[in-house]
Write a protein that holds these residues in place. Sequence first.
Motif, PDB file in Angstrom:
ATOM      1  N   SER A  53       0.864  -1.053   0.166  1.00  0.00           N
ATOM      2  CA  SER A  53      -0.259   0.594  -0.111  1.00  0.00           C
ATOM      3  C   SER A  53       0.756   1.419   0.316  1.00  0.00           C
ATOM      4  N   PHE A  54       2.007   0.931  -0.097  1.00  0.00           N
ATOM      5  CA  PHE A  54       2.913   2.309  -0.077  1.00  0.00           C
ATOM      6  C   PHE A  54       3.015   2.527  -1.244  1.00  0.00           C
ATOM      7  N   ARG A  55       3.309   3.836  -1.516  1.00  0.00           N
ATOM      8  CA  ARG A  55       3.249   4.711  -3.155  1.00  0.00           C
ATOM      9  C   ARG A  55       4.740   4.528  -2.717  1.00  0.00           C
ATOM     10  N   GLY A 110      17.830  13.377  -3.909  1.00  0.00           N
ATOM     11  CA  GLY A 110      17.345  13.514  -3.273  1.00  0.00           C
ATOM     12  C   GLY A 110      17.501  12.455  -2.136  1.00  0.00           C
ATOM     13  N   ALA A 111      16.991  12.708  -1.349  1.00  0.00           N
ATOM     14  CA  ALA A 111      17.492  11.939  -0.115  1.00  0.00           C
ATOM     15  C   ALA A 111      17.346  10.740   0.203  1.00  0.00           C
ATOM     16  N   ASN A 112      17.868  10.325   1.499  1.00  0.00           N
ATOM     17  CA  ASN A 112      17.279   9.214   1.614  1.00  0.00           C
ATOM     18  C   ASN A 112      16.170   8.491   1.768  1.00  0.00           C
ATOM     19  N   GLY A 113      15.400   7.555   0.635  1.00  0.00           N
ATOM     20  CA  GLY A 113      14.547   6.808   1.000  1.00  0.00           C
ATOM     21  C   GLY A 113      13.506   8.160   0.007  1.00  0.00           C
ATOM     22  N   ALA A 114      13.355   8.747  -0.956  1.00  0.00           N
ATOM     23  CA  ALA A 114      13.291   9.594  -1.754  1.00  0.00           C
ATOM     24  C   ALA A 114      12.479   9.086  -3.056  1.00  0.00           C
ATOM     25  N   GLY A 115      13.026   7.758  -3.929  1.00  0.00           N
ATOM     26  CA  GLY A 115      12.585   6.890  -4.516  1.00  0.00           C
ATOM     27  C   GLY A 115      13.460   6.626  -5.627  1.00  0.00           C
ATOM     28  N   LYS A 116      14.618   7.422  -5.241  1.00  0.00           N
ATOM     29  CA  LYS A 116      16.061   7.409  -6.627  1.00  0.00           C
ATOM     30  C   LYS A 116      15.984   5.723  -7.691  1.00  0.00           C
ATOM     31  N   SER A 117      16.322   5.339  -5.997  1.00  0.00           N
ATOM     32  CA  SER A 117      17.093   3.539  -6.647  1.00  0.00           C
ATOM     33  C   SER A 117      15.354   2.906  -7.304  1.00  0.00           C
ATOM     34  N   SER A 118      14.525   3.263  -6.655  1.00  0.00           N
ATOM     35  CA  SER A 118      12.519   2.360  -7.270  1.00  0.00           C
ATOM     36  C   SER A 118      12.658   2.833  -8.330  1.00  0.00           C
ATOM     37  N   LEU A 119      13.199   4.484  -8.833  1.00  0.00           N
ATOM     38  CA  LEU A 119      13.015   4.851 -10.293  1.00  0.00           C
ATOM     39  C   LEU A 119      13.579   3.858 -11.122  1.00  0.00           C
ATOM     40  N   LEU A 155      13.053  -4.252 -13.421  1.00  0.00           N
ATOM     41  CA  LEU A 155      13.506  -4.585 -11.640  1.00  0.00           C
ATOM     42  C   LEU A 155      12.477  -5.146 -11.168  1.00  0.00           C
ATOM     43  N   ARG A 156      11.292  -3.756 -11.441  1.00  0.00           N
ATOM     44  CA  ARG A 156      10.180  -3.268 -10.019  1.00  0.00           C
ATOM     45  C   ARG A 156       9.098  -2.916 -11.608  1.00  0.00           C
ATOM     46  N   LYS A 157       8.199  -3.379 -11.464  1.00  0.00           N
ATOM     47  CA  LYS A 157       6.424  -3.504 -12.112  1.00  0.00           C
ATOM     48  C   LYS A 157       5.857  -2.076 -11.772  1.00  0.00           C
TER      49      LYS A 157
HETATM   50  P1  ATP Z   1      17.689   5.195  -0.916  1.00  0.00           P
HETATM   51  O1  ATP Z   1      19.543   6.122  -1.659  1.00  0.00           O
HETATM   52  O2  ATP Z   1      18.014   5.223   0.837  1.00  0.00           O
HETATM   53  O3  ATP Z   1      18.493   3.894  -1.412  1.00  0.00           O
HETATM   54  P2  ATP Z   1      15.972   6.221  -2.823  1.00  0.00           P
HETATM   55  O4  ATP Z   1      15.831   7.553  -2.686  1.00  0.00           O
HETATM   56  O5  ATP Z   1      17.023   5.062  -3.651  1.00  0.00           O
HETATM   57  O6  ATP Z   1      17.027   5.787  -1.370  1.00  0.00           O
HETATM   58  P3  ATP Z   1      13.991   3.351  -2.846  1.00  0.00           P
HETATM   59  O7  ATP Z   1      15.410   2.960  -2.169  1.00  0.00           O
HETATM   60  O8  ATP Z   1      13.334   4.100  -3.842  1.00  0.00           O
HETATM   61  O9  ATP Z   1      14.907   5.013  -2.022  1.00  0.00           O
HETATM   62  O10 ATP Z   1      12.797   3.973  -1.425  1.00  0.00           O
HETATM   63  C1  ATP Z   1      11.628   4.890  -1.534  1.00  0.00           C
HETATM   64  C2  ATP Z   1      10.862   4.510   0.035  1.00  0.00           C
HETATM   65  O11 ATP Z   1      10.492   2.850  -0.908  1.00  0.00           O
HETATM   66  C3  ATP Z   1      11.555   4.183   0.897  1.00  0.00           C
HETATM   67  O12 ATP Z   1      10.580   4.752   1.920  1.00  0.00           O
HETATM   68  C4  ATP Z   1      11.895   2.985   1.334  1.00  0.00           C
HETATM   69  O13 ATP Z   1      11.323   2.253   2.463  1.00  0.00           O
HETATM   70  C5  ATP Z   1      10.806   1.793   0.582  1.00  0.00           C
HETATM   71  N1  ATP Z   1      10.924   0.725  -0.378  1.00  0.00           N
HETATM   72  C6  ATP Z   1      12.110   0.347  -1.387  1.00  0.00           C
HETATM   73  N2  ATP Z   1      12.311  -0.499  -0.842  1.00  0.00           N
HETATM   74  C7  ATP Z   1      10.838  -1.372  -0.846  1.00  0.00           C
HETATM   75  C8  ATP Z   1      10.763  -2.797  -0.118  1.00  0.00           C
HETATM   76  N3  ATP Z   1      10.760  -4.278  -1.117  1.00  0.00           N
HETATM   77  N4  ATP Z   1       9.007  -3.461   0.113  1.00  0.00           N
HETATM   78  C9  ATP Z   1       8.529  -1.880   0.859  1.00  0.00           C
HETATM   79  N5  ATP Z   1       8.563  -0.071   0.753  1.00  0.00           N
HETATM   80  C10 ATP Z   1      10.915   0.125  -0.042  1.00  0.00           C
END
Ligand code: ATP
Length: 235
Positions: free
Chosen positions: A13-15, A34-43, A50-52
């Motif tokens: 449920s987390f966007r 972006g700071a830690n957790g901003a979403g860069k890795s998710s992008l 690797l993620r849909k």
């Molecule tokens: P970092 O530099 O710390 O990796 P980031 O900008 O790359 O930060 P992401 O890793 O994309 O950020 O994470 C974005 C948000 O998604 C964060 O709140 C993180 O806790 C959450 N998140 C990342 N991976 C998962 C996962 N597998 N399940 C649930 N939440 C996740």
Amino acid sequence: MLRLEGAQLNYGSFRALDGISIHAEPGELVVMLGANGAGKSSLFLAISGLRKLSRGNIWFKDQNIAGRKPSQIVQSGVVHCPEGRKLFPEMSVRKNLLLGAYVHRQDKKESEKILDQVFEMFPILYEKRHDMAGSLSGGQQQMVAIGRALMGRPQVLLLDEPSLGLAPLVVKQVLGVIKAINDKGTTVLLAEQNAYAALQIAHRAYVIESGRIVMEGDRDTLLNDERVRKAYIGA
Ligand code: ATP
């Protein structure tokens, strides 16, 4: 060359990505701040398959690659160098590098040719080619990770926090190498927390906060922006 439209990514449920639209043109070096957790890795995980995405499109050279398999995406020319390097520490530097060529299933000669080019770019890796990757310094290991990505012959290179955990002088070296790769024509998308150093080599940048783009502009605009300076540069 690479364009995301309204990219949305959920973990349960987390966007994590909330309607991201960005683009990188051929030959550009674009930084994602972006700071830690901003979403860069998710992008980056979304771009490399690797993620849909739950919504949105990812265009690479007029093809929508959202939903394609990671292997197809690498083969098409989008190569991801992940956060944390992800090397095989007990394998030699040479073998780690050659793994990057595997996806193209090309003949050995062709792989050796690209390997020579990588060694030309990183002479220290040639010197250490028979050493175990895990025995190298942090900066050298990062060079192996970047070199392995180059072995995949990227047209777009996604670099996730390559300076993480490195000493300032080493950060400078790594960013210098990234600039050289971009100068040779590879389009680069670079995620960094090290905002000042990364902006020095960028053409443009985006600022990402809580899965949204909150600012974008060319290097000088962002370097001189008071909010960016306060939040990411500490000046
Ligand atoms: P970092 O530099 O710390 O990796 P980031 O900008 O790359 O930060 P992401 O890793 O994309 O950020 O994470 C974005 C948000 O998604 C964060 O709140 C993180 O806790 C959450 N998140 C990342 N991976 C998962 C996962 N597998 N399940 C649930 N939440 C996740």
